[in-house]
Design a protein around this motif. Structure first.
Motif, PDB file in Angstrom:
ATOM      1  N   LYS A 123      74.752  12.769  49.531  1.00 48.34           N
ATOM      2  CA  LYS A 123      75.296  13.840  49.276  1.00 48.34           C
ATOM      3  C   LYS A 123      74.718  14.530  48.939  1.00 48.34           C
ATOM      4  O   LYS A 123      73.963  15.619  48.768  1.00 48.34           O
ATOM      5  CB  LYS A 123      76.713  13.140  49.962  1.00 48.34           C
ATOM      6  CG  LYS A 123      77.966  14.889  49.594  1.00 48.34           C
ATOM      7  CD  LYS A 123      78.693  13.898  49.193  1.00 48.34           C
ATOM      8  CE  LYS A 123      79.861  15.509  49.082  1.00 48.34           C
ATOM      9  NZ  LYS A 123      79.958  15.717  47.336  1.00 48.34           N
ATOM     10  N   GLU A 124      74.853  14.228  47.087  1.00 46.97           N
ATOM     11  CA  GLU A 124      74.391  14.481  46.426  1.00 46.97           C
ATOM     12  C   GLU A 124      72.744  15.271  45.991  1.00 46.97           C
ATOM     13  O   GLU A 124      72.412  16.364  45.620  1.00 46.97           O
ATOM     14  CB  GLU A 124      74.745  13.543  45.438  1.00 46.97           C
ATOM     15  CG  GLU A 124      75.404  13.528  45.129  1.00 46.97           C
ATOM     16  CD  GLU A 124      76.127  12.924  43.395  1.00 46.97           C
ATOM     17  OE1 GLU A 124      76.354  13.227  42.428  1.00 46.97           O
ATOM     18  OE2 GLU A 124      74.945  11.623  43.445  1.00 46.97           O
ATOM     19  N   ALA A 126      78.648  15.699  53.059  1.00 44.44           N
ATOM     20  CA  ALA A 126      78.290  17.526  51.955  1.00 44.44           C
ATOM     21  C   ALA A 126      78.917  18.675  53.491  1.00 44.44           C
ATOM     22  O   ALA A 126      78.869  19.755  52.883  1.00 44.44           O
ATOM     23  CB  ALA A 126      76.930  17.262  52.189  1.00 44.44           C
ATOM     24  N   GLY A 127      78.869  18.211  54.785  1.00 46.03           N
ATOM     25  CA  GLY A 127      79.846  18.863  55.453  1.00 46.03           C
ATOM     26  C   GLY A 127      78.554  19.702  55.792  1.00 46.03           C
ATOM     27  O   GLY A 127      79.393  21.394  56.046  1.00 46.03           O
ATOM     28  N   LYS A 173      74.939  10.384  57.492  1.00 43.51           N
ATOM     29  CA  LYS A 173      75.987  10.218  56.790  1.00 43.51           C
ATOM     30  C   LYS A 173      76.062  11.151  55.468  1.00 43.51           C
ATOM     31  O   LYS A 173      77.021  11.377  55.250  1.00 43.51           O
ATOM     32  CB  LYS A 173      75.834   8.596  55.668  1.00 43.51           C
ATOM     33  CG  LYS A 173      77.030   7.716  55.457  1.00 43.51           C
ATOM     34  CD  LYS A 173      76.691   6.510  55.079  1.00 43.51           C
ATOM     35  CE  LYS A 173      77.989   6.347  54.271  1.00 43.51           C
ATOM     36  NZ  LYS A 173      77.712   6.897  53.038  1.00 43.51           N
ATOM     37  N   GLY A 174      74.920  11.831  55.114  1.00 39.22           N
ATOM     38  CA  GLY A 174      74.845  12.723  53.802  1.00 39.22           C
ATOM     39  C   GLY A 174      75.284  13.440  54.487  1.00 39.22           C
ATOM     40  O   GLY A 174      76.061  14.411  53.413  1.00 39.22           O
TER      41      GLY A 174
END
Length: 251
Positions: A197-198, A241-242, A236-237
């Motif tokens: 995500k980051e 993170a939307g 998934k990431g």
């Protein structure tokens, strides 16, 4: 959130340039653009960047097509090193008889009981060695690699301990490292402690062309399978993170 600041740059006389390992995937592309942002690309180029990719008879060779396009967006030199098919045996990424694992439960539980068959023996050891030789030959002082110690599927050559050990080897095994003429070639790992995500958020921050990236280990006619480790971690990431994955939404 990781930020990129031009103030982190040393003077041009101290900092010479960098080799960036580029697979054409999400992580390596974000890493490349992180380095590019530091070095003032694409408008105010302060220092040279060189992208290095490898053709090792991988099943997902489409990533090489992607890496060419990604390097071209920055207008940087791009070297694709072809390796003999005899290298990297015993991996599902290189041998047709070994199936790429799918729907691994460990990716959701966070518990990896064994190193998956997508591990490529000694890959980052060899890749970094090529990059080290290339960097020293060009007089560059850094190598960027997008390894990640969190969402890394258990690969031993993505761990902080490995990077630290390789850095020590680079310090001891190169002319630049032992001559005393300046700092040794530094291995830069801006994504090392980031989750997927980051990494995606950082990629957007540095304007990386995420729509050009390819992550799937076992593509079907160039399209991601959606079930391999890399596809699952990527999905998934973006979900966390939307953000809609641009590589999928633009198909």
């Amino acid at each position: 959130m990781v930020s990129v600041k031009d103030s982190s740059l040393k003077s041009k006389s101290e900092k010479k340039g960098a080799v960036v390992l580029l697979s054409g995937g999400l992580d390596s592309t974000t890493c490349l653009y992180y380095a590019a942002k530091e070095f003032g690309y694409p408008k105010n180029k302060k220092l040279p960047l060189l992208a290095l990719s490898f053709d090792y008879s991988q099943k997902h060779k489409i990533e090489l097509i992607k890496s060419k396009k990604i390097a071209k967006t920055l207008g940087i030199k791009h070297v694709i090193q072809k390796l003999d098919p005899g290298f990297f045996l015993g991996s599902s990424l290189t041998e047709k008889k070994i199936k790429v694992r799918k729907n691994a439960k460990s990716l959701f539980s966070g518990i990896e009981e064994e190193i998956p068959n997508t591990y490529v023996p000694g890959r980052n050891i060899l890749f970094l060695s090529f990059a080290l030789s290339l960097a020293e030959g060009h007089g560059y002082d850094s190598i960027y690699i997008g390894v990640n110690a969190l969402d890394y599927s258990g690969y031993p050559d993505c761990r902080p301990e490995f990077i630290e050990s390789f850095q020590k080897m680079a310090n001891l095994g190169t002319k630049k490292g032992v001559s005393g003429d300046g700092d040794s070639i530094q291995i830069k790992t801006p994504l090392l402690h980031l989750g997927k995500k980051e990494i995606i958020e950082l990629g957007i921050q540095v304007d990386a062309p995420l729509h050009l990236t390819h992550s799937c280990y076992d593509p079907v006619r160039g399209k991601p399978c959606g079930k391999c480790d890399s596809c699952i971690l990527r999905a998934k990431g973006f979900l966390e993170a939307g953000i809609l994955d641009p590589a999928i939404s633009l198909r």
